[in-house]
Scaffold this active site. Structure first.
Site, PDB file in Angstrom:
ATOM      1  CG  HIS A  98      -0.805   5.691   4.807  1.00 55.33           C
ATOM      2  ND1 HIS A  98      -1.662   6.014   5.723  1.00 55.33           N
ATOM      3  CD2 HIS A  98      -1.527   5.057   3.688  1.00 55.33           C
ATOM      4  CE1 HIS A  98      -2.969   5.554   5.177  1.00 55.33           C
ATOM      5  NE2 HIS A  98      -2.904   5.210   3.928  1.00 55.33           N
ATOM      6  CG  ASP A 125      -1.891   1.084   1.058  1.00 55.55           C
ATOM      7  OD1 ASP A 125      -1.871   2.104   0.360  1.00 55.55           O
ATOM      8  OD2 ASP A 125      -2.959   1.084   1.918  1.00 55.55           O
TER       9      ASP A 125
END
Length: 292
Positions: free
Chosen positions: A198, A193
């Site tokens: 993030h 991911d």
């Protein structure tokens, strides 16, 4: 309209084949904090998560990420009938049901479809369902997940349902915590991911956050691992499934507190931020661990 439910609902997102091996499993377990306690590196029970060999077990939540584990691009959002931007999207909820203990290596195919699109007024919720099967058609696991798309509701569609999990009015059977490391999201993103939310401070700020946030699925794995270790003697095969709603964000460096209650053939739980300026902020809600 950016989201056309008539095109989206029921859309077949196709099938893909994938494979995994013990190195993938070990990286995933490390990404969700396995082996963090002092002495875990020499503890036989703890090494079931972090040492390859005949004792290696697989936490069921690995099945959620296994199909995309080797992806290096940000997750695509080219969903039929959904013209949305990655910066608008956060993970809403996630569940997995495993039909047998996951092996440490294997190959499978997964078929995915959009099952529902809900209109929440100021946001939309898009649901996907997927089933992973072996070459001979044996079902390995089934997932159901939702994404929350900010700013894309208001077309007058179905609002959808909500199922709140009531927590027992008694002391929890376990109350534990995990200190998220500053580099946790940078490690976990290697599990497939690469959403810049993030990792990239500028992207996170453009999305309305002061800094990159931890992957919701990382919190999901951390909580499932803690519950499995504390209430199921660390036995991954005892987990039949896990469901949770992503109720808030976690920033690397914060601590996740986990409370869990044994209730018949399941465990119900909650997770919040512990300590600091956001003490008590929700992380996961409506958590249910189904026993195998």
């Amino acid at each position: 309209m950016p989201i056309d439910p008539d095109l989206a609902i029921g859309a077949d997102l196709g099938a893909r084949t994938f494979s995994w091996d013990p190195s993938d499993v070990l990286l995933y377990h490390l990404g969700i904090g396995a082996g963090w306690r002092p002495g875990d590196q020499v503890d036989e029970a703890a090494l079931r998560w972090t040492l390859d060999g005949p004792g290696l077990q697989v936490l069921p939540s690995f099945g959620v990420v296994a199909p995309t584990f080797h992806e290096t691009d940000p997750p695509p959002l080219d969903l039929p009938g959904c013209d949305i931007d990655l910066a608008q999207v956060v993970h809403g909820s996630q569940s997995i049901t495993v039909h047998a203990p996951l092996p440490p290596s294997g190959s499978a195919s997964v078929s995915t479809r959009i099952s529902d699109v809900w209109d929440k007024g100021r946001a939309a919720v898009i649901w996907q369902e997927a089933t992973a099967t072996t070459d001979d058609g044996t079902a390995l696991w089934t997932t159901r997940s939702s994404i929350f798309v900010r700013g894309e509701g208001g077309w007058g569609g179905e609002r959808g349902t909500s199922a709140t999990v009531e927590l027992p009015d008694r002391a929890p059977d376990t109350e534990t915590s995990y200190a998220v490391t500053p580099q946790q999201a940078l490690l976990y993103r290697l599990c497939g991911d690469r959403n810049p939310l993030h990792a990239d401070p500028a992207f996170a700020q453009a999305a309305g956050f002061p800094a990159p946030i931890l992957h919701g699925l990382c919190s999901y794995g951390i909580v499932l691992r803690e519950l499995t270790e504390q209430l199921l003697d660390g036995d991954a095969a005892a987990v039949g499934g896990f469901t949770a709603r992503f109720a808030g964000v976690v920033f690397p460096g914060e601590t996740i507190g986990v409370r869990g209650w044994r209730e018949g053939d399941r465990v119900v739980a909650s997770a919040t931020v512990v300590g600091g300026g956001r003490d008590g902020s929700p992380v996961l809600a409506d958590c249910v661990l189904d026993l195998a």
